[in-house]
Design an enzyme around this catalytic site. Structure first.
Site, PDB file in Angstrom:
ATOM      1  N   ASN A  17       0.837  -1.215   0.000  1.00 47.88           N
ATOM      2  CA  ASN A  17       0.000   0.000   0.000  1.00 47.88           C
ATOM      3  C   ASN A  17       0.863   1.253   0.000  1.00 47.88           C
ATOM      4  O   ASN A  17       0.537   2.238  -0.660  1.00 47.88           O
ATOM      5  CB  ASN A  17      -0.942   0.001   1.203  1.00 47.88           C
ATOM      6  N   ARG A  68       4.967   1.813  25.251  1.00 47.38           N
ATOM      7  CA  ARG A  68       4.246   2.404  24.134  1.00 47.38           C
ATOM      8  C   ARG A  68       4.459   3.922  24.058  1.00 47.38           C
ATOM      9  O   ARG A  68       4.662   4.486  22.995  1.00 47.38           O
ATOM     10  CB  ARG A  68       2.755   2.130  24.335  1.00 47.38           C
ATOM     11  N   MET A  93       1.067  -2.453  12.145  1.00 46.90           N
ATOM     12  CA  MET A  93       0.384  -3.383  13.030  1.00 46.90           C
ATOM     13  C   MET A  93       0.709  -3.108  14.502  1.00 46.90           C
ATOM     14  O   MET A  93       1.100  -3.991  15.256  1.00 46.90           O
ATOM     15  CB  MET A  93       0.745  -4.828  12.657  1.00 46.90           C
ATOM     16  N   ARG A  94       0.548  -1.855  14.871  1.00 48.55           N
ATOM     17  CA  ARG A  94       0.853  -1.472  16.248  1.00 48.55           C
ATOM     18  C   ARG A  94      -0.274  -0.542  16.696  1.00 48.55           C
ATOM     19  O   ARG A  94      -0.572   0.445  16.005  1.00 48.55           O
ATOM     20  CB  ARG A  94       2.189  -0.716  16.221  1.00 48.55           C
ATOM     21  N   ASN A 110      -6.013   5.448   7.847  1.00 47.54           N
ATOM     22  CA  ASN A 110      -5.619   4.034   7.887  1.00 47.54           C
ATOM     23  C   ASN A 110      -6.383   3.275   6.820  1.00 47.54           C
ATOM     24  O   ASN A 110      -7.495   3.650   6.465  1.00 47.54           O
ATOM     25  CB  ASN A 110      -5.982   3.455   9.273  1.00 47.54           C
ATOM     26  N   HIS A 112      -7.921  -0.515   6.067  1.00 52.38           N
ATOM     27  CA  HIS A 112      -8.279  -1.771   6.736  1.00 52.38           C
ATOM     28  C   HIS A 112      -8.870  -2.720   5.688  1.00 52.38           C
ATOM     29  O   HIS A 112      -9.708  -2.309   4.876  1.00 52.38           O
ATOM     30  CB  HIS A 112      -9.311  -1.487   7.839  1.00 52.38           C
ATOM     31  N   ASP A 148      -9.834   0.441  14.360  1.00 51.99           N
ATOM     32  CA  ASP A 148     -10.637   0.188  13.161  1.00 51.99           C
ATOM     33  C   ASP A 148     -12.009   0.857  13.218  1.00 51.99           C
ATOM     34  O   ASP A 148     -13.005   0.331  12.694  1.00 51.99           O
ATOM     35  CB  ASP A 148     -10.771  -1.334  12.893  1.00 51.99           C
TER      36      ASP A 148
HETATM   37  C1  GAR Z   1      -3.049  -4.622   3.993  1.00 46.05           C
HETATM   38  O1  GAR Z   1      -3.959  -5.571   3.517  1.00 46.05           O
HETATM   39  C2  GAR Z   1      -3.719  -3.696   4.976  1.00 46.05           C
HETATM   40  O2  GAR Z   1      -5.053  -3.409   4.660  1.00 46.05           O
HETATM   41  C3  GAR Z   1      -3.625  -4.509   6.249  1.00 46.05           C
HETATM   42  O3  GAR Z   1      -2.354  -5.080   6.213  1.00 46.05           O
HETATM   43  C4  GAR Z   1      -1.966  -5.273   4.853  1.00 46.05           C
HETATM   44  C5  GAR Z   1      -0.620  -4.620   4.648  1.00 46.05           C
HETATM   45  O4  GAR Z   1      -0.101  -4.944   3.392  1.00 46.05           O
HETATM   46  N1  GAR Z   1      -3.826  -3.697   7.399  1.00 46.05           N
HETATM   47  C6  GAR Z   1      -4.358  -4.139   8.525  1.00 46.05           C
HETATM   48  O5  GAR Z   1      -4.733  -5.287   8.677  1.00 46.05           O
HETATM   49  C7  GAR Z   1      -4.447  -3.108   9.614  1.00 46.05           C
HETATM   50  N2  GAR Z   1      -5.311  -3.567  10.649  1.00 46.05           N
HETATM   51  P1  GAR Z   1       1.010  -4.054   2.756  1.00 46.05           P
HETATM   52  O6  GAR Z   1       2.148  -4.011   3.770  1.00 46.05           O
HETATM   53  O7  GAR Z   1       1.431  -4.803   1.516  1.00 46.05           O
HETATM   54  O8  GAR Z   1       0.445  -2.710   2.454  1.00 46.05           O
END
Ligand code: GAR
Length: 218
Positions: A17, A68, A93-94, A110, A112, A148
């Site tokens: 992303n 944190r 993821m934090r 963000n 999701h 989220d």
């Molecule tokens: C993506 O699918 C994003 O939507 C998800 O992690 C992936 C990251 O992929 N995010 C979450 O789950 C957040 N709660 P990427 O590193 O290739 O962008």
């Protein structure tokens, strides 16, 4: 054109992303520039990708901080030093504390991998398949202290097919994440959004990426 907004992208892994935002920001009319990619994990593959694209990429390893708050203070100082104006979480993821979220209220977004408010949290594709939903997708939203949640800026829907596995469905969603995240950042960075009663309102005349609905495959 007003000056481009300075954006940091926070990642924890692959960074696909992040790459879609970097590529979108190459367009001369894009209202934002990616000035920093930052990972809480030094081994995140996305860091090398960002550097190869000529973008400053840093790791702030959360494990090296006592808690944190200390981690977030370092994060905040790093963002301030680069005069960052918008933060994009892209697979970061934090969980972030209310202190940090308050500092970026209305300026942190963000992505999701689900159509919020359904399927908050992890393993969204597995859970969507287990429930037998026929439409799934992804959401870009402003970040609020609750995980989220937060005002929805843009969503993309994809069909769920009978033969889908979590991987095949996840890949279909991810392809749309790469479309909808740049659209949402363009909208936010151009000042095309305002938050009213917890909902995002799009300014008159702004592009409306409210729904990306790819065609249903035959
Ligand atoms: C993506 O699918 C994003 O939507 C998800 O992690 C992936 C990251 O992929 N995010 C979450 O789950 C957040 N709660 P990427 O590193 O290739 O962008």
């Amino acid at each position: 054109m007003s000056p481009r907004k300075r954006v940091a992208v926070l990642i924890s892994g692959r960074g696909s992303n992040m790459t879609s935002l970097v590529e979108a920001a190459r367009a001369p009319d894009f209202p934002a520039e990616i000035v920093l990619v930052l990972s809480n994990r030094p081994d995140a593959a996305g860091l090398a990708t960002a550097r190869a694209a000529g973008i400053e990429a840093l790791a702030l390893d959360h494990k090296t901080y006592t808690g944190r708050e200390e981690f977030e203070r370092a994060l905040q100082a790093t963002l301030e030093a680069r005069r960052v104006e918008i933060v994009c979480l892209a697979g970061f993821m934090r969980l972030l504390t209310a202190w940090f979220v308050a500092r970026w209220q209305g300026r942190m977004i963000n992505i999701h991998p689900a159509l919020l408010p359904s399927y908050k949290g992890l393993h969204t594709h597995e859970r969507a398949l287990a429930d037998g939903v026929k439409i799934h997708g992804c959401t870009v939203h402003f970040v609020v202290p609750e995980m989220d949640a937060g005002p929805i800026i843009a969503q993309a829907a994809v069909p769920v097919l009978d033969a889908d596995t979590p991987d095949s469905l996840g890949a279909r969603v991810l392809a749309q994440e790469h479309v909808v995240y740049p659209l949402a950042l363009r909208l936010v960075a151009s000042g095309g959004t305002r938050i009213e009663d917890g909902r995002v309102r799009v300014a008159d005349g702004a592009e409306r990426p409210a729904l990306v609905s790819p065609f249903f495959p035959a």
